[in-house]
Design a protein around this motif. Structure first.
Motif, PDB file in Angstrom:
ATOM      1  N   GLY A  25       0.811  -1.209   0.000  1.00 53.90           N
ATOM      2  CA  GLY A  25       0.000   0.000   0.000  1.00 53.90           C
ATOM      3  C   GLY A  25       0.848   1.264   0.000  1.00 53.90           C
ATOM      4  O   GLY A  25       0.573   2.213  -0.734  1.00 53.90           O
ATOM      5  N   GLU A  26       1.912   1.268   0.802  1.00 53.42           N
ATOM      6  CA  GLU A  26       2.778   2.450   0.881  1.00 53.42           C
ATOM      7  C   GLU A  26       3.503   2.701  -0.444  1.00 53.42           C
ATOM      8  O   GLU A  26       3.568   3.839  -0.919  1.00 53.42           O
ATOM      9  CB  GLU A  26       3.786   2.262   2.014  1.00 53.42           C
ATOM     10  CG  GLU A  26       3.161   2.316   3.405  1.00 53.42           C
ATOM     11  CD  GLU A  26       4.122   1.861   4.493  1.00 53.42           C
ATOM     12  OE1 GLU A  26       5.304   1.597   4.161  1.00 53.42           O
ATOM     13  OE2 GLU A  26       3.701   1.754   5.652  1.00 53.42           O
ATOM     14  N   GLN A  30       2.953   5.898  -3.046  1.00 52.69           N
ATOM     15  CA  GLN A  30       4.007   6.793  -3.502  1.00 52.69           C
ATOM     16  C   GLN A  30       4.023   6.905  -5.019  1.00 52.69           C
ATOM     17  O   GLN A  30       4.196   7.997  -5.574  1.00 52.69           O
ATOM     18  CB  GLN A  30       5.372   6.283  -2.997  1.00 52.69           C
ATOM     19  CG  GLN A  30       5.535   6.342  -1.487  1.00 52.69           C
ATOM     20  CD  GLN A  30       5.429   7.757  -0.930  1.00 52.69           C
ATOM     21  OE1 GLN A  30       5.826   8.726  -1.585  1.00 52.69           O
ATOM     22  NE2 GLN A  30       4.870   7.886   0.255  1.00 52.69           N
ATOM     23  N   LEU A  31       3.814   5.779  -5.692  1.00 52.88           N
ATOM     24  CA  LEU A  31       3.805   5.783  -7.152  1.00 52.88           C
ATOM     25  C   LEU A  31       2.626   6.598  -7.686  1.00 52.88           C
ATOM     26  O   LEU A  31       2.788   7.429  -8.589  1.00 52.88           O
ATOM     27  CB  LEU A  31       3.724   4.342  -7.665  1.00 52.88           C
ATOM     28  CG  LEU A  31       3.629   4.166  -9.187  1.00 52.88           C
ATOM     29  CD1 LEU A  31       4.876   4.710  -9.864  1.00 52.88           C
ATOM     30  CD2 LEU A  31       3.429   2.696  -9.548  1.00 52.88           C
ATOM     31  N   VAL A  32       1.446   6.371  -7.118  1.00 50.85           N
ATOM     32  CA  VAL A  32       0.257   7.074  -7.586  1.00 50.85           C
ATOM     33  C   VAL A  32       0.357   8.571  -7.284  1.00 50.85           C
ATOM     34  O   VAL A  32      -0.052   9.408  -8.093  1.00 50.85           O
ATOM     35  CB  VAL A  32      -1.010   6.468  -6.945  1.00 50.85           C
ATOM     36  CG1 VAL A  32      -2.249   7.267  -7.335  1.00 50.85           C
ATOM     37  CG2 VAL A  32      -1.179   5.020  -7.380  1.00 50.85           C
ATOM     38  N   ALA A  33       0.909   8.913  -6.115  1.00 51.87           N
ATOM     39  CA  ALA A  33       1.093  10.328  -5.775  1.00 51.87           C
ATOM     40  C   ALA A  33       2.006  11.019  -6.783  1.00 51.87           C
ATOM     41  O   ALA A  33       1.753  12.164  -7.189  1.00 51.87           O
ATOM     42  CB  ALA A  33       1.656  10.455  -4.362  1.00 51.87           C
ATOM     43  N   GLN A  69      -4.385   2.588   4.254  1.00 50.34           N
ATOM     44  CA  GLN A  69      -3.626   3.704   3.683  1.00 50.34           C
ATOM     45  C   GLN A  69      -4.611   4.854   3.423  1.00 50.34           C
ATOM     46  O   GLN A  69      -5.266   4.897   2.390  1.00 50.34           O
ATOM     47  CB  GLN A  69      -2.940   3.255   2.390  1.00 50.34           C
ATOM     48  CG  GLN A  69      -2.196   4.352   1.637  1.00 50.34           C
ATOM     49  CD  GLN A  69      -1.249   5.161   2.487  1.00 50.34           C
ATOM     50  OE1 GLN A  69      -1.637   6.216   3.020  1.00 50.34           O
ATOM     51  NE2 GLN A  69      -0.030   4.693   2.654  1.00 50.34           N
ATOM     52  N   PRO A  70      -4.737   5.788   4.373  1.00 50.56           N
ATOM     53  CA  PRO A  70      -5.747   6.848   4.223  1.00 50.56           C
ATOM     54  C   PRO A  70      -5.499   7.763   3.031  1.00 50.56           C
ATOM     55  O   PRO A  70      -6.418   8.430   2.560  1.00 50.56           O
ATOM     56  CB  PRO A  70      -5.646   7.618   5.548  1.00 50.56           C
ATOM     57  CG  PRO A  70      -4.279   7.314   6.074  1.00 50.56           C
ATOM     58  CD  PRO A  70      -3.974   5.923   5.629  1.00 50.56           C
ATOM     59  N   GLY A  71      -4.260   7.782   2.547  1.00 48.37           N
ATOM     60  CA  GLY A  71      -3.962   8.634   1.403  1.00 48.37           C
ATOM     61  C   GLY A  71      -4.795   8.302   0.185  1.00 48.37           C
ATOM     62  O   GLY A  71      -5.149   9.181  -0.610  1.00 48.37           O
ATOM     63  N   PHE A  72      -5.159   7.028   0.030  1.00 52.08           N
ATOM     64  CA  PHE A  72      -5.966   6.644  -1.120  1.00 52.08           C
ATOM     65  C   PHE A  72      -7.389   7.175  -1.004  1.00 52.08           C
ATOM     66  O   PHE A  72      -8.021   7.508  -2.009  1.00 52.08           O
ATOM     67  CB  PHE A  72      -5.978   5.126  -1.286  1.00 52.08           C
ATOM     68  CG  PHE A  72      -4.715   4.580  -1.896  1.00 52.08           C
ATOM     69  CD1 PHE A  72      -4.263   5.051  -3.110  1.00 52.08           C
ATOM     70  CD2 PHE A  72      -3.976   3.612  -1.240  1.00 52.08           C
ATOM     71  CE1 PHE A  72      -3.091   4.558  -3.678  1.00 52.08           C
ATOM     72  CE2 PHE A  72      -2.814   3.113  -1.795  1.00 52.08           C
ATOM     73  CZ  PHE A  72      -2.370   3.591  -3.017  1.00 52.08           C
TER      74      PHE A  72
END
Length: 292
Positions: A25-26, A30-33, A69-72
């Motif tokens: 997930g991390e 990072q890749l998607v960000a 992963q709250p970023g998603f």
């Protein structure tokens, strides 16, 4: 002993599985960000418009696959709102201005489906105790909540634009929410709160005490800083049209088209969208300023 060994192995495998899932997930995040940062630099609006629906679905899938992963969840909320407001609403605006009624009605129906998803995705980012009262309990709003509250206000404003009579009673609440965001985080997200307040002020007709929102647009322009071309586009489309100031309308939009969008690479896509709007509005100038 064999039983205990089996239990230990199962527990270790489960623990490793959770660790692998978190690491996956991390790294995926990072890749998607990074890809999101690349998208902001995209100069081709139509390429971005075509790619965005797939991106929305992908963000929803990542949010479901990696719940820890709250970023998603943030990315999905941003993606669904940006697609609805940045592209579908833009298409509706173009169709409405051109008098393509059937197309505009179809796009309005799509927005009726997308805007609630935008709202739900953002409310899900808040603490459960805040979700029901986020729009009304502004005294307890925090700086950390500003991105969510801004998205909620923008979604509510879209509903107002689509059905003014049905949602007119919500205007004071939208205004209060935007003013609270502007107080908590002045100039946040390229002065989004201040700019939407200016649009609301600029859209108010003179018979209702409107003056085109010149002071509000000046404040938004100052807080947004150099290179946010959408400020002048919306100042022309709302303020100048409301004031019936054709000269100011042309000056603002021609200034947008004369600007060099390569000067602000991280704002390239949004500025190209602003320039597309500027060309559309200039082409429709006789519709927006009919002869007396």
């Amino acid at each position: 002993m064999r039983l205990w060994s089996s239990i230990v192995i199962v527990l270790c495998v489960a623990g490793c599985s959770g660790w692998i899932q978190r690491r996956a997930g991390e790294s995926t995040y990072q890749l998607v960000a990074s890809s999101g940062n690349v998208a902001k630099r995209q100069p081709d609006v139509e390429l971005a418009r075509a790619a965005m629906p797939g991106g929305v679905i992908q963000m929803a899938a990542f949010a479901a696959a990696y719940p820890d992963q709250p970023g998603f969840r943030v990315m999905y909320a941003d993606a669904i709102c940006q697609y609805a407001i940045g592209f579908v609403l833009d298409d509706w605006d173009a169709a409405t201005l051109a008098g393509r009624t059937a197309e505009a009605d179809n796009l309005a129906r799509r927005l009726d489906l997308l805007i609630p998803q935008c709202l739900d995705a953002n409310l899900a980012r808040l603490a459960p105790s805040r979700r029901a009262t986020a729009r009304t309990d502004l005294a307890h709003a925090t700086v950390a909540e500003v991105p969510v509250l801004l998205s909620i206000a923008q979604a509510d404003a879209v509903a107002l634009a689509l059905s003014p009579l049905a949602h007119l009673a919500e205007l004071p609440a939208i205004t209060a929410l935007l003013e609270r965001c502007a107080t908590l985080a002045p100039g946040s997200r390229d002065a989004s709160a201040e700019l939407l307040l200016a649009v609301l002020a600029g859209s108010r007709p003179s018979i209702a005490g409107g003056d085109g929102g010149e002071a509000e647009f000046a404040r938004a322009r100052k807080l947004a800083g150099d290179g946010v071309l959408m400020v002048d586009v919306l100042a022309a489309r709302t303020g100048a049209v409301t004031r019936k100031d054709r000269a100011a309308f042309e000056k603002l939009l021609n200034g947008v088209l004369a600007a060099d969008p390569t000067r602000w690479p991280d704002r390239r896509l949004i500025n190209e969208l602003a320039r597309a709007k500027a060309r559309r509005y200039l082409a429709a100038i006789d519709t927006l300023f009919p002869p007396s």
